[in-house]
Scaffold this active site. Structure first.
Site, short mmCIF file in Angstrom:
data_model
loop_
_atom_site.label_atom_id
_atom_site.label_comp_id
_atom_site.label_asym_id
_atom_site.label_seq_id
_atom_site.Cartn_x
_atom_site.Cartn_y
_atom_site.Cartn_z
N GLY A 8 0.88 -1.17 0.00
CA GLY A 8 0.00 0.00 0.00
C GLY A 8 0.92 1.22 0.00
O GLY A 8 1.49 1.57 1.04
N GLY A 10 0.09 4.24 -0.64
CA GLY A 10 -0.74 5.46 -0.57
C GLY A 10 -0.14 6.46 0.40
O GLY A 10 1.08 6.50 0.60
N ASP A 32 2.17 -1.54 -4.57
CA ASP A 32 0.76 -1.12 -4.67
C ASP A 32 0.16 -1.79 -5.90
O ASP A 32 0.89 -2.27 -6.78
CB ASP A 32 0.67 0.41 -4.79
N ARG A 81 -11.00 5.97 5.53
CA ARG A 81 -12.37 6.45 5.80
C ARG A 81 -12.70 7.69 5.00
O ARG A 81 -11.83 8.47 4.65
CB ARG A 81 -12.49 6.83 7.27
N ARG A 87 -14.45 3.38 11.36
CA ARG A 87 -13.44 2.43 10.87
C ARG A 87 -14.09 1.09 10.54
O ARG A 87 -13.67 0.40 9.62
CB ARG A 87 -12.34 2.25 11.92
N ASN A 94 -11.74 -4.07 3.30
CA ASN A 94 -10.34 -4.16 3.67
C ASN A 94 -9.92 -5.57 4.09
O ASN A 94 -8.76 -5.94 3.91
CB ASN A 94 -10.02 -3.14 4.78
N ASN A 119 -7.28 -0.37 8.65
CA ASN A 119 -8.45 -0.38 9.54
C ASN A 119 -9.58 -1.26 9.03
O ASN A 119 -9.68 -1.47 7.82
CB ASN A 119 -8.98 1.06 9.68
N HIS A 174 -8.78 0.19 18.53
CA HIS A 174 -8.58 1.47 17.83
C HIS A 174 -9.94 1.96 17.32
O HIS A 174 -10.21 1.93 16.13
CB HIS A 174 -7.61 1.24 16.68
N1 APR Z 1 -2.70 -4.50 -2.88
C1 APR Z 1 -1.83 -3.48 -2.74
N2 APR Z 1 -2.24 -2.21 -2.51
C2 APR Z 1 -3.55 -1.97 -2.43
C3 APR Z 1 -4.51 -3.00 -2.56
C4 APR Z 1 -4.02 -4.32 -2.80
N3 APR Z 1 -4.86 -5.34 -2.92
N4 APR Z 1 -5.74 -2.45 -2.45
C5 APR Z 1 -5.57 -1.12 -2.22
N5 APR Z 1 -4.23 -0.85 -2.23
C6 APR Z 1 -3.58 0.44 -2.09
C7 APR Z 1 -4.31 1.57 -2.80
O1 APR Z 1 -4.04 1.55 -4.21
C8 APR Z 1 -3.72 2.81 -2.11
O2 APR Z 1 -2.61 3.33 -2.81
O3 APR Z 1 -3.58 0.87 -0.71
C9 APR Z 1 -3.28 2.26 -0.74
C10 APR Z 1 -3.97 2.94 0.43
O4 APR Z 1 -3.55 4.26 0.44
P1 APR Z 1 -4.53 5.50 0.71
O5 APR Z 1 -5.78 5.32 -0.10
O6 APR Z 1 -3.73 6.74 0.53
O7 APR Z 1 -4.94 5.29 2.24
P2 APR Z 1 -4.10 5.61 3.56
O8 APR Z 1 -4.49 6.95 4.07
O9 APR Z 1 -2.67 5.32 3.35
O10 APR Z 1 -4.74 4.55 4.56
C11 APR Z 1 -4.53 3.17 4.39
O11 APR Z 1 -4.58 2.85 6.76
O12 APR Z 1 -5.14 4.30 8.46
C12 APR Z 1 -5.57 3.24 7.67
O13 APR Z 1 -7.96 3.56 7.54
C13 APR Z 1 -6.76 3.63 6.83
O14 APR Z 1 -7.25 1.41 6.16
C14 APR Z 1 -6.68 2.62 5.73
C15 APR Z 1 -5.16 2.41 5.55
#
Ligand code: APR
Length: 311
Positions: A8, A10, A32, A81, A87, A94, A119, A174
């Protein structure tokens, strides 16, 4: 150098890579599903290294083969979220993502310690443990450092004392029923309630419980990532350096606090093997009742995973 893979890339994943590279404690692989994004962020971070004078290597990929032999796997993949969501609303979406990620990373790094952030955190940590079949000490979730840091920041805002002198402890799941332990929290050894009147302390506790939601409400798109990623980096560092650092973290309970078969926020000693020990605070009746209520909430969410065939 040690190897940390972050799944991930992100907001939280890439900011964790930033903190880790800045500390020069590990080479980082960002993975990702979005093509090009982890590669682009890794290249951008790589190009920052000459400026800050660090020799960490950061690599972006869409291929789990690149995570092979990681010392630590950090899971941040999943949806964040949106305003108005709890959450728990992220549970089924998730869970599918985290289960898939856990299986794929374990296949590449059977000896890694897994740190979960996605989460709803306590449930996703439990799911990662079940899916990987790892010993419970090799799976841990990040929430408590963040929740405690929020409380510490609010106390610092109120008192003007350095954050370094402010020690706060938040236990439990959490979620909004987390358990900020005001009785165990202090400023340079002086109990918080000697510094702050009850109504100020109650307000800080309430704001801590809703701390994540406050940021979601302000950002409108996405959730907090600076503080969560700083917390992840602290946990990874404690593990890699075998620090035996005591932090609030989401760990497996096997009788501690009278609970079994649950991952929940408790004071945890982190070292090279992962969770070395869960510390049992002496909780009074009120604190224990709040902790149990929070645990019941986590357990009802774990039951939903079974109900939906996700476990
Ligand atoms: N494999 C790899 N990456 C994935 C997958 C997957 N199957 N599904 C989603 N992703 C990636 C998305 O493409 C995205 O880039 O996970 C990343 C999540 O990043 P953001 O959307 O920016 O979210 P972020 O704020 O980093 O939060 C991620 O952490 O705090 C918790 O609630 C929040 O569950 C969430 C997680």
């Amino acid at each position: 150098m040690a190897k940390v893979s972050i799944i991930g890339a992100g907001m939280t994943g890439s900011t964790t890579a930033h903190w880790l590279a800045e500390r020069e404690i590990a080479d980082v692989v960002l993975v990702d599903i979005i093509e090009g994004m982890p590669q682009g962020k890794a290249l951008d971070l790589t190009e920052a290294m000459p400026v800050i004078g660090k020799d960490a290597h950061i690599f972006g990929s869409n291929d789990y083969a690149d995570t092979k032999g990681s010392d630590i796997v950090i899971i941040t993949a999943g949806l964040p979220r949106k305003p108005g969501m709890s959450r728990d609303d992220l549970l089924t979406t998730n869970a599918k993502i985290v289960a898939d990620v856990a299986r794929k990373t374990l296949a590449q790094s059977p000896d890694a310690v897994f740190i979960v952030l996605t989460n709803p955190l306590d449930v996703m940590t439990y799911l990662t443990w079940k899916v990987t079949g790892l010993p419970s000490h090799r799976v841990v979730g990040q929430a408590g450092i963040l929740d405690s840091a929020r409380m510490r920041a609010f106390v610092a805002m109120e008192t003007g004392v350095s954050v370094e002198n402010i020690h706060c402890y938040v236990l439990g799941g959490h979620g909004d029923d987390m358990v900020p332990l005001t009785r165990h929290s202090n400023i340079a050894g002086v109990p918080l309630n000697q510094y702050l009147p009850k109504e100020k302390l109650d307000a800080i506790v309430a704001r801590t419980r809703k701390g994540g939601g406050e940021i979601v409400g302000l950002l409108k798109k996405g959730s907090a990532f600076y503080a969560p990623s700083a917390a992840l980096a602290q946990m990874a560092e404690a593990i890699l350096k075998d620090k035996h650092l005591v932090v609030p973290a989401t760990s497996y309970l096997d009788g501690e606090y009278g609970m079994h078969d649950i991952f929940i926020g408790v004071p945890t000693v982190l070292g090279r093997k992962g969770v070395e020990k869960v510390i049992e605070y002496e909780l009074n009746d009120e604190e224990m009742a709040a902790f149990r209520k929070s645990a019941e909430h986590v357990q009802s969410n774990v039951a939903k995973l079974t109900e939906f065939g996700l476990l």
